[in-house]
Design a protein around this motif. Structure first.
Motif, PDB file in Angstrom:
ATOM      1  N   ALA A  45      66.424  40.789  29.839  1.00  0.00           N
ATOM      2  CA  ALA A  45      66.944  40.081  30.961  1.00  0.00           C
ATOM      3  C   ALA A  45      65.472  39.375  31.282  1.00  0.00           C
ATOM      4  CB  ALA A  45      67.371  41.064  31.985  1.00  0.00           C
ATOM      5  N   PRO A  46      65.719  38.212  32.104  1.00  0.00           N
ATOM      6  CA  PRO A  46      64.236  37.479  32.254  1.00  0.00           C
ATOM      7  C   PRO A  46      63.751  38.368  33.854  1.00  0.00           C
ATOM      8  CG  PRO A  46      66.540  36.222  32.953  1.00  0.00           C
ATOM      9  CD  PRO A  46      66.968  37.362  32.076  1.00  0.00           C
ATOM     10  N   PRO A  47      62.702  38.063  33.725  1.00  0.00           N
ATOM     11  CA  PRO A  47      62.105  38.835  34.877  1.00  0.00           C
ATOM     12  C   PRO A  47      62.724  38.382  36.241  1.00  0.00           C
ATOM     13  CG  PRO A  47      60.431  37.279  34.083  1.00  0.00           C
ATOM     14  CD  PRO A  47      61.619  37.188  33.184  1.00  0.00           C
ATOM     15  N   THR A  48      62.838  38.960  37.338  1.00  0.00           N
ATOM     16  CA  THR A  48      63.401  38.846  38.515  1.00  0.00           C
ATOM     17  C   THR A  48      62.206  38.186  39.389  1.00  0.00           C
ATOM     18  OG1 THR A  48      62.763  41.098  39.494  1.00  0.00           O
ATOM     19  CG2 THR A  48      65.007  40.850  38.618  1.00  0.00           C
ATOM     20  N   ILE A  49      62.720  37.219  40.220  1.00  0.00           N
ATOM     21  CA  ILE A  49      61.594  36.667  41.124  1.00  0.00           C
ATOM     22  C   ILE A  49      61.393  37.420  42.294  1.00  0.00           C
ATOM     23  CG2 ILE A  49      61.216  34.457  42.408  1.00  0.00           C
ATOM     24  CD1 ILE A  49      62.439  32.972  40.002  1.00  0.00           C
ATOM     25  N   GLN A  50      60.337  38.007  42.606  1.00  0.00           N
ATOM     26  CA  GLN A  50      60.230  38.525  44.127  1.00  0.00           C
ATOM     27  C   GLN A  50      59.966  37.619  45.165  1.00  0.00           C
ATOM     28  OE1 GLN A  50      56.941  41.088  43.292  1.00  0.00           O
ATOM     29  NE2 GLN A  50      58.249  42.529  42.210  1.00  0.00           N
ATOM     30  N   LYS A  51      60.593  37.870  46.204  1.00  0.00           N
ATOM     31  CA  LYS A  51      60.400  37.014  47.391  1.00  0.00           C
ATOM     32  C   LYS A  51      58.851  37.502  48.040  1.00  0.00           C
ATOM     33  CE  LYS A  51      65.176  36.647  48.641  1.00  0.00           C
ATOM     34  NZ  LYS A  51      66.214  36.908  49.704  1.00  0.00           N
ATOM     35  N   ALA A  52      58.285  36.332  48.526  1.00  0.00           N
ATOM     36  CA  ALA A  52      56.917  36.718  49.164  1.00  0.00           C
ATOM     37  C   ALA A  52      57.304  36.799  50.635  1.00  0.00           C
ATOM     38  CB  ALA A  52      56.001  35.382  48.718  1.00  0.00           C
ATOM     39  N   THR A  53      56.277  37.466  51.211  1.00  0.00           N
ATOM     40  CA  THR A  53      55.784  37.619  52.617  1.00  0.00           C
ATOM     41  C   THR A  53      54.519  36.970  52.909  1.00  0.00           C
ATOM     42  OG1 THR A  53      57.315  39.519  52.630  1.00  0.00           O
ATOM     43  CG2 THR A  53      55.876  39.397  54.541  1.00  0.00           C
ATOM     44  N   VAL A  54      54.703  36.334  54.082  1.00  0.00           N
ATOM     45  CA  VAL A  54      53.306  35.873  54.304  1.00  0.00           C
ATOM     46  C   VAL A  54      52.644  36.735  55.379  1.00  0.00           C
ATOM     47  CG1 VAL A  54      52.245  33.823  55.923  1.00  0.00           C
ATOM     48  CG2 VAL A  54      54.210  33.518  54.552  1.00  0.00           C
ATOM     49  N   ALA A  55      51.268  37.072  54.842  1.00  0.00           N
ATOM     50  CA  ALA A  55      50.453  38.023  55.739  1.00  0.00           C
ATOM     51  C   ALA A  55      50.138  37.289  57.038  1.00  0.00           C
ATOM     52  CB  ALA A  55      49.360  38.325  54.736  1.00  0.00           C
ATOM     53  N   PRO A  56      50.302  38.076  58.031  1.00  0.00           N
ATOM     54  CA  PRO A  56      49.931  37.390  59.343  1.00  0.00           C
ATOM     55  C   PRO A  56      48.398  37.694  59.530  1.00  0.00           C
ATOM     56  CG  PRO A  56      51.153  39.470  59.856  1.00  0.00           C
ATOM     57  CD  PRO A  56      51.065  39.316  58.257  1.00  0.00           C
ATOM     58  N   GLY A  57      47.972  38.582  59.006  1.00  0.00           N
ATOM     59  CA  GLY A  57      46.093  39.002  59.261  1.00  0.00           C
ATOM     60  C   GLY A  57      45.294  38.079  58.500  1.00  0.00           C
ATOM     61  N   GLY A  58      46.083  37.467  57.609  1.00  0.00           N
ATOM     62  CA  GLY A  58      45.083  36.761  56.541  1.00  0.00           C
ATOM     63  C   GLY A  58      44.789  37.323  55.237  1.00  0.00           C
ATOM     64  N   ALA A  59      43.505  37.145  54.608  1.00  0.00           N
ATOM     65  CA  ALA A  59      43.082  37.433  53.356  1.00  0.00           C
ATOM     66  C   ALA A  59      41.818  38.046  53.340  1.00  0.00           C
ATOM     67  CB  ALA A  59      43.289  36.467  52.504  1.00  0.00           C
ATOM     68  N   THR A  60      41.531  38.693  52.344  1.00  0.00           N
ATOM     69  CA  THR A  60      40.055  39.187  52.228  1.00  0.00           C
ATOM     70  C   THR A  60      39.716  38.762  50.845  1.00  0.00           C
ATOM     71  OG1 THR A  60      40.434  41.365  53.078  1.00  0.00           O
ATOM     72  CG2 THR A  60      38.524  41.282  51.552  1.00  0.00           C
ATOM     73  N   LEU A  61      38.558  37.798  51.024  1.00  0.00           N
ATOM     74  CA  LEU A  61      38.049  36.973  49.889  1.00  0.00           C
ATOM     75  C   LEU A  61      36.569  37.508  49.466  1.00  0.00           C
ATOM     76  CD1 LEU A  61      38.916  33.531  51.235  1.00  0.00           C
ATOM     77  CD2 LEU A  61      40.161  34.986  49.900  1.00  0.00           C
ATOM     78  N   ARG A  62      36.210  37.429  48.057  1.00  0.00           N
ATOM     79  CA  ARG A  62      34.685  37.644  47.741  1.00  0.00           C
ATOM     80  C   ARG A  62      34.420  36.252  47.139  1.00  0.00           C
ATOM     81  NH1 ARG A  62      34.681  42.841  44.240  1.00  0.00           N
ATOM     82  NH2 ARG A  62      34.713  43.625  46.195  1.00  0.00           N
ATOM     83  N   ALA A  63      33.001  36.157  47.491  1.00  0.00           N
ATOM     84  CA  ALA A  63      32.236  35.134  46.819  1.00  0.00           C
ATOM     85  C   ALA A  63      31.033  35.689  46.382  1.00  0.00           C
ATOM     86  CB  ALA A  63      31.904  34.350  48.144  1.00  0.00           C
ATOM     87  N   LEU A  64      30.520  34.754  45.328  1.00  0.00           N
ATOM     88  CA  LEU A  64      29.406  35.129  44.395  1.00  0.00           C
ATOM     89  C   LEU A  64      28.493  33.974  44.387  1.00  0.00           C
ATOM     90  CD1 LEU A  64      27.771  36.724  42.182  1.00  0.00           C
ATOM     91  CD2 LEU A  64      29.293  35.611  40.627  1.00  0.00           C
ATOM     92  N   ASP A  65      27.484  34.001  44.883  1.00  0.00           N
ATOM     93  CA  ASP A  65      26.298  32.810  44.640  1.00  0.00           C
ATOM     94  C   ASP A  65      25.734  33.200  43.371  1.00  0.00           C
ATOM     95  OD1 ASP A  65      24.084  31.581  44.559  1.00  0.00           O
ATOM     96  OD2 ASP A  65      23.587  31.687  46.787  1.00  0.00           O
ATOM     97  N   LYS A  66      26.034  32.432  42.385  1.00  0.00           N
ATOM     98  CA  LYS A  66      25.447  32.574  40.994  1.00  0.00           C
ATOM     99  C   LYS A  66      23.964  32.439  40.812  1.00  0.00           C
ATOM    100  CE  LYS A  66      29.571  30.367  39.122  1.00  0.00           C
ATOM    101  NZ  LYS A  66      30.132  29.329  38.314  1.00  0.00           N
ATOM    102  N   VAL A  67      23.284  31.759  41.702  1.00  0.00           N
ATOM    103  CA  VAL A  67      21.791  31.586  41.681  1.00  0.00           C
ATOM    104  C   VAL A  67      21.037  32.934  42.337  1.00  0.00           C
ATOM    105  CG1 VAL A  67      19.794  30.204  42.606  1.00  0.00           C
ATOM    106  CG2 VAL A  67      22.060  29.284  41.861  1.00  0.00           C
ATOM    107  N   SER A  68      21.434  33.417  43.357  1.00  0.00           N
ATOM    108  CA  SER A  68      20.754  34.688  43.864  1.00  0.00           C
ATOM    109  C   SER A  68      21.311  35.902  43.472  1.00  0.00           C
ATOM    110  CB  SER A  68      20.883  34.588  45.616  1.00  0.00           C
ATOM    111  OG  SER A  68      22.203  34.745  46.067  1.00  0.00           O
ATOM    112  N   GLY A  69      22.797  35.831  42.996  1.00  0.00           N
ATOM    113  CA  GLY A  69      23.477  37.025  42.694  1.00  0.00           C
ATOM    114  C   GLY A  69      24.044  37.829  43.791  1.00  0.00           C
ATOM    115  N   GLU A  70      23.989  37.205  45.121  1.00  0.00           N
ATOM    116  CA  GLU A  70      24.557  37.852  46.289  1.00  0.00           C
ATOM    117  C   GLU A  70      26.321  37.593  46.267  1.00  0.00           C
ATOM    118  OE1 GLU A  70      24.364  37.374  50.986  1.00  0.00           O
ATOM    119  OE2 GLU A  70      23.207  35.777  49.636  1.00  0.00           O
ATOM    120  N   VAL A  71      26.662  38.799  46.529  1.00  0.00           N
ATOM    121  CA  VAL A  71      27.974  39.077  46.588  1.00  0.00           C
ATOM    122  C   VAL A  71      28.716  39.247  48.043  1.00  0.00           C
ATOM    123  CG1 VAL A  71      30.161  40.400  45.744  1.00  0.00           C
ATOM    124  CG2 VAL A  71      28.494  39.947  44.183  1.00  0.00           C
ATOM    125  N   VAL A  72      29.482  38.644  48.691  1.00  0.00           N
ATOM    126  CA  VAL A  72      29.861  39.020  49.892  1.00  0.00           C
ATOM    127  C   VAL A  72      31.436  39.088  50.146  1.00  0.00           C
ATOM    128  CG1 VAL A  72      29.824  37.581  52.194  1.00  0.00           C
ATOM    129  CG2 VAL A  72      27.984  37.143  50.809  1.00  0.00           C
TER     130      VAL A  72
END
Length: 150
Positions: A45-72
């Motif tokens: 059977a084909p995979p089922t499509i899940q419904k998405a919910t919008v997160a009211p609080g937003g998102a947690t992201l990660r950033a990397l500065d490739k020059v300094s090596g700093e991760v935030v």
């Protein structure tokens, strides 16, 4: 060689076999084989499509500065912009599978170069596959970790 014969025979069986036939004739060796010796792959059977919910609080992201090596790691609410060195990251919205808040998150991000306000990235990033649609920047990498549900 026998594997090749079986593969060709399976193709032949799939295209020419009918309910009335009980044997098939190999087009290569001209030998007659009983049809019941072949097992057909189960229909998946084909995979089922899940419904998405919008997160009211937003998102947690990660950033990397490739020059300094700093991760935030940082949190953004929808519509909020954060300056990280020479880029600005703006969150549109974050979505996750309904009924599974710890599931695969996806966030719509707009990332601009701070100096000239040119757009470096605009689109959806998926937490489990950051390279699928990722930021192509010479100095920075940004990716989604999770949605904030509350």
């Amino acid at each position: 060689m026998r594997g090749a014969r079986v593969a060709i025979l399976l193709c032949f069986v799939a295209t020419t076999a009918t309910a009335q036939q009980s044997v098939i004739q190999s087009p290569i060796t001209q030998e007659t084989l009983p049809l019941d010796t072949f097992e057909l792959a189960p229909i998946v059977a084909p995979p089922t499509i899940q419904k998405a919910t919008v997160a009211p609080g937003g998102a947690t992201l990660r950033a990397l500065d490739k020059v300094s090596g700093e991760v935030v790691d940082f949190d953004l609410t929808p519509g909020q912009t954060k300056q990280l060195g020479r880029i600005q990251v703006t969150l549109g919205e974050c979505r996750f599978p309904t009924g599974n808040p710890a599931g695969d998150a996806s966030a719509h991000l707009i990332i601009r170069n701070a100096l000239d306000q040119s757009e470096a990235f605009s689109g959806w990033m998926i937490a489990s596959s950051p390279a699928l649609n990722g930021l192509d920047h010479s100095r920075y990498d940004v990716w989604v970790l999770r949605c904030i549900t509350s």
